[in-house]
Scaffold this motif. Structure first.
Motif, PDB file in Angstrom:
ATOM      1  N   TYR A   1       5.228  -2.305  -5.127  1.00 53.10           N
ATOM      2  CA  TYR A   1       6.084  -1.837  -4.043  1.00 53.10           C
ATOM      3  C   TYR A   1       7.466  -1.970  -4.452  1.00 53.10           C
ATOM      4  O   TYR A   1       8.229  -0.861  -4.280  1.00 53.10           O
ATOM      5  CB  TYR A   1       5.889  -2.504  -2.627  1.00 53.10           C
ATOM      6  CG  TYR A   1       6.889  -2.608  -1.817  1.00 53.10           C
ATOM      7  CD1 TYR A   1       7.375  -1.186  -1.243  1.00 53.10           C
ATOM      8  CD2 TYR A   1       7.694  -3.469  -1.448  1.00 53.10           C
ATOM      9  CE1 TYR A   1       8.256  -1.059  -0.240  1.00 53.10           C
ATOM     10  CE2 TYR A   1       8.761  -3.493  -0.548  1.00 53.10           C
ATOM     11  CZ  TYR A   1       8.835  -2.054   0.173  1.00 53.10           C
ATOM     12  OH  TYR A   1      10.037  -1.922   0.973  1.00 53.10           O
TER      13      TYR A   1
ATOM     14  N   VAL B   1       5.977  -1.114   5.863  1.00 52.36           N
ATOM     15  CA  VAL B   1       5.696  -0.550   4.478  1.00 52.36           C
ATOM     16  C   VAL B   1       4.158  -0.475   4.258  1.00 52.36           C
ATOM     17  O   VAL B   1       3.676   0.752   3.814  1.00 52.36           O
ATOM     18  CB  VAL B   1       6.394  -0.820   3.471  1.00 52.36           C
ATOM     19  CG1 VAL B   1       5.888  -0.368   2.141  1.00 52.36           C
ATOM     20  CG2 VAL B   1       7.799  -0.628   3.412  1.00 52.36           C
ATOM     21  N   ALA B   2       3.444  -1.417   4.430  1.00 53.74           N
ATOM     22  CA  ALA B   2       2.198  -1.445   4.291  1.00 53.74           C
ATOM     23  C   ALA B   2       1.309  -0.568   5.059  1.00 53.74           C
ATOM     24  O   ALA B   2       0.370   0.069   4.690  1.00 53.74           O
ATOM     25  CB  ALA B   2       1.717  -3.094   4.605  1.00 53.74           C
ATOM     26  N   THR B   3       1.803  -0.525   6.227  1.00 52.24           N
ATOM     27  CA  THR B   3       1.375   0.419   7.390  1.00 52.24           C
ATOM     28  C   THR B   3       1.217   1.902   6.941  1.00 52.24           C
ATOM     29  O   THR B   3       0.361   2.659   6.958  1.00 52.24           O
ATOM     30  CB  THR B   3       1.685   0.169   8.850  1.00 52.24           C
ATOM     31  OG1 THR B   3       1.523  -0.970   9.097  1.00 52.24           O
ATOM     32  CG2 THR B   3       1.213   1.281   9.832  1.00 52.24           C
ATOM     33  N   THR B   4       2.508   2.136   6.642  1.00 52.96           N
ATOM     34  CA  THR B   4       2.860   3.559   6.277  1.00 52.96           C
ATOM     35  C   THR B   4       1.889   4.046   4.943  1.00 52.96           C
ATOM     36  O   THR B   4       1.257   5.054   4.939  1.00 52.96           O
ATOM     37  CB  THR B   4       4.327   3.705   6.130  1.00 52.96           C
ATOM     38  OG1 THR B   4       4.953   3.586   7.247  1.00 52.96           O
ATOM     39  CG2 THR B   4       4.714   5.387   5.674  1.00 52.96           C
ATOM     40  N   TYR B   5       1.918   3.262   4.177  1.00 58.01           N
ATOM     41  CA  TYR B   5       1.204   3.649   3.142  1.00 58.01           C
ATOM     42  C   TYR B   5      -0.046   3.765   2.871  1.00 58.01           C
ATOM     43  O   TYR B   5      -0.843   4.567   2.542  1.00 58.01           O
ATOM     44  CB  TYR B   5       1.521   2.496   1.787  1.00 58.01           C
ATOM     45  CG  TYR B   5       2.904   2.947   0.605  1.00 58.01           C
ATOM     46  CD1 TYR B   5       2.581   3.988  -0.384  1.00 58.01           C
ATOM     47  CD2 TYR B   5       4.082   2.658   1.115  1.00 58.01           C
ATOM     48  CE1 TYR B   5       3.826   4.103  -1.164  1.00 58.01           C
ATOM     49  CE2 TYR B   5       5.165   2.874   0.412  1.00 58.01           C
ATOM     50  CZ  TYR B   5       5.131   3.644  -0.735  1.00 58.01           C
ATOM     51  OH  TYR B   5       6.300   3.837  -1.412  1.00 58.01           O
ATOM     52  N   LEU B   6      -0.664   2.864   3.683  1.00 55.17           N
ATOM     53  CA  LEU B   6      -2.037   2.800   3.978  1.00 55.17           C
ATOM     54  C   LEU B   6      -2.639   4.070   4.895  1.00 55.17           C
ATOM     55  O   LEU B   6      -3.461   4.622   4.726  1.00 55.17           O
ATOM     56  CB  LEU B   6      -2.630   1.480   4.720  1.00 55.17           C
ATOM     57  CG  LEU B   6      -2.619   0.165   3.854  1.00 55.17           C
ATOM     58  CD1 LEU B   6      -2.792  -0.980   4.613  1.00 55.17           C
ATOM     59  CD2 LEU B   6      -3.210   0.446   2.355  1.00 55.17           C
TER      60      LEU B   6
ATOM     61  N   ASP C   1      10.581   6.630  -4.234  1.00 54.82           N
ATOM     62  CA  ASP C   1       9.258   6.271  -4.232  1.00 54.82           C
ATOM     63  C   ASP C   1       8.804   6.940  -5.438  1.00 54.82           C
ATOM     64  O   ASP C   1       7.809   7.552  -5.466  1.00 54.82           O
ATOM     65  CB  ASP C   1       8.566   6.984  -3.016  1.00 54.82           C
ATOM     66  CG  ASP C   1       7.205   6.423  -2.893  1.00 54.82           C
ATOM     67  OD1 ASP C   1       6.735   5.413  -3.832  1.00 54.82           O
ATOM     68  OD2 ASP C   1       6.345   6.510  -1.953  1.00 54.82           O
TER      69      ASP C   1
ATOM     70  N   SER D   1       4.882   6.684  -6.470  1.00 54.44           N
ATOM     71  CA  SER D   1       3.816   7.578  -5.758  1.00 54.44           C
ATOM     72  C   SER D   1       3.805   9.096  -6.096  1.00 54.44           C
ATOM     73  O   SER D   1       2.968   9.915  -5.932  1.00 54.44           O
ATOM     74  CB  SER D   1       4.071   7.564  -4.292  1.00 54.44           C
ATOM     75  OG  SER D   1       4.014   6.095  -3.654  1.00 54.44           O
TER      76      SER D   1
ATOM     77  N   GLY E   1       0.819   0.173  -1.260  1.00 49.51           N
ATOM     78  CA  GLY E   1       0.599  -0.362   0.181  1.00 49.51           C
ATOM     79  C   GLY E   1       0.118  -1.553   0.133  1.00 49.51           C
ATOM     80  O   GLY E   1       0.422  -2.533   1.085  1.00 49.51           O
TER      81      GLY E   1
END
Length: 531
Positions: free
Chosen positions: A56, A139-144, A306, A309, A329
């Motif tokens: 990340y 961030v973890a939520t958005t990526y996942l 980013d 990605s 994520g």
């Protein structure tokens, strides 16, 4: 002039009778309840790596480093590592002397007194961590969500905040189950990150060798690793500061020192190993990215924020590219889970010495975890996440930019604490002078320089595009958090009298080393005479 006593004689010599009978702090405290000897060097290093969230950190920072220094990005990572290494040496040496899960809180208190300890060793790192935790959960939520094809949910701030709170609860549950489970989960998560970064690097270098790299690719050369090759000193300083703070987080492993197989040696070794591993992955990945895509492509507005990605699927193909996105994520989630382990242990230590309410020392009898503190960590983190989201969907991003000031402040103070604590040894040998004095001292000066440069930079109304009263909003957030901490510390001085009187952790240095076994909890008789 006579030399001070040697460390061995200080450790093994008889303790003055009046020191143990008159000093209230010298009475052996009860064990904190942590499970000693639960993890070795491997899990400790993994926890340190996970706390940094390397996938990340690279994904969201690499583009801005390239924007600042261009092809000299690998050099910026090398230069940014220097103060990190010097500071890591201070952490290593202080942990060997005072292996307490409170880490910087205990060390700064011991050297500079309770007020400095509570503010710079307690408030400052904790506020930085809470802001980072809110960002990591988001961030973890958005990526996942994007990985699972649910981008429409990721576009709804309230939904993202709600799911982020769910990840906080999951992190707290795993942390409460025990240090062993936390370590094994982190093995899986950090393993995926390293595989993803390694796969990207292999694909990028292979494409460069075969002439199939992206349009605008650049051939790596020795000048990429020369910090001054670009000739742009201002850009280099900006790039180095960005690099400096994406190394942040490795010190979280200090919080599990009392649960390692060798609490005086293992964490210090893990600190150095962790930072070196980060350096290697950062430099190699930066070289691969710039070489594969070129500076123009990386600084493109669609890529700069980013990088992995965007470049990951281009270099490795769609399938492995999705693995890279998943790794980014999960990288943020891994860091969140590490914070759920480290922060409550800091509170456990603070509560043990009377710097927080006694309730923070409540332990689960079987799992050996500070469940009360873990619960409150989850509640506060969720409240901050929802609160910052309610203020503005972009406010968390602004808050995370201010964290650099706090990191530099407590890293610098810790390095200075090491210099002051070991000062009597520096006249006894050249190695002590260099390793315990000059290098940590330089680390502290560089961190102070980073703090000053960042603060001045944040003053600009153009910083991050938002300002108030002609001053950048990020400056208000960062300095405001520090000022609030001073006010809170002043208020608590009248309420936590035992701690702030210096009774719990009296000030001292290497010459008063005989006090340490009786001050630090969980010390065993065999530790009391350990050199």
């Amino acid at each position: 002039m006579s030399h001070p006593p040697s460390p061995t004689s200080l450790a093994s010599g008889p303790t003055p009778k009046d020191a143990t009978s008159e000093n209230p702090a010298s009475r052996n405290p009860k064990s904190k309840g942590l499970k000693a000897g639960s993890i070795g060097i491997g899990p400790t290093v993994v926890l340190g790596l996970a706390a940094v969230a390397p996938a990340y950190s690279l994904a969201v920072t690499l583009g801005f480093v390239v924007l600042a220094v261009g092809a000299s990005t690998p050099a910026a990572f090398l230069l940014g590592f220097v103060p990190i290494l010097f500071t890591a040496l201070a952490f290593r040496d202080l942990n060997k002397e005072m292996p307490d899960c409170g880490g910087v809180f205990v060390w700064i208190t011991r050297v500079f007194g309770p007020t400095a300890g509570w503010f710079l060793g307690g408030w400052v790192p904790q506020v930085a961590t809470f802001i980072a935790s809110a960002a990591l959960a988001q961030v973890a939520t958005t990526y996942l969500l994007n990985f699972f094809g649910l981008a429409w949910i990721a576009a709804e701030p309230i939904a993202v905040a709600a799911i982020a709170c769910g990840l906080v609860v999951l992190s707290a549950w795993i942390a409460a189950r025990g240090i062993e489970l936390s370590a094994w989960v982190q093995y899986a998560l950090i393993g995926l990150q390293l595989v993803a970064l390694g796969g990207f690097c292999v694909a990028a270098f292979t494409a460069m060798a075969m002439g199939s790299a992206a349009e605008g690719s650049e051939k790596p050369g020795p000048e990429w690793f020369n910090p001054f090759a670009s000739g742009d000193i201002s850009g280099l300083v900006s790039g180095v500061i960005l690099c400096l703070f994406i190394y942040w987080g490795w010190d979280a492993l200090i919080a599990v020192n009392e649960e390692t197989t060798d609490r005086k040696g293992t964490p210090g070794k893990a600190v150095v190993i962790t930072t070196v591993i980060l350096l290697l992955f950062y430099v190699v990945t930066a070289t691969a990215a710039v070489g594969y895509a070129g500076t123009a492509s990386i600084t493109n507005p669609e890529t700069v924020s980013d990088v992995l990605s965007v470049l990951g699927p281009q270099a490795t193909g769609d399938v492995f590219g999705q693995v890279i996105i998943l790794a980014v994520g999960l990288s943020a989630l891994a860091a969140l889970m590490t914070v759920a382990v480290s922060t409550p242990r800091t509170w456990l230590s603070m509560g043990t010495y009377g710097a927080l309410p006694k309730s923070t020392t409540k332990m689960h009898p079987k799992s050996g975890t500070p469940t009360f503190s873990i619960t409150w960590w989850a509640i506060i983190t969720m409240a901050i996440t929802m609160g910052l989201t309610a203020i503005s969907a972009d406010f968390i991003g602004l808050a995370i930019l201010s964290v650099g000031l706090m990191i530099a402040a407590y890293y610098a103070t810790t390095a200075l604490a090491s210099v002051v604590y070991f000062a009597p040894l520096m006249r006894t040998s050249a190695s002590a002078l260099i390793l315990k004095g000059i290098l940590p001292g330089l680390g502290a000066l560089l961190m102070i320089g980073a703090f000053a440069y960042s603060a001045v930079d944040m003053l600009s109304p153009e910083y991050a595009g938002l300002s108030w009263l002609g001053i950048g909003s990020v400056f208000w957030i960062g300095i405001g958090a520090l000022v609030l901490g001073l006010l809170v510390t002043a208020i608590l001085r009248t309420r936590l009298r035992r701690f702030f009187s210096g009774e719990a952790i009296p000030r001292g240095n290497i010459t008063t080393r005989h006090q340490l076994p009786s001050i630090l909890s969980n010390e065993t008789p065999s530790n009391e005479t350990e050199a």
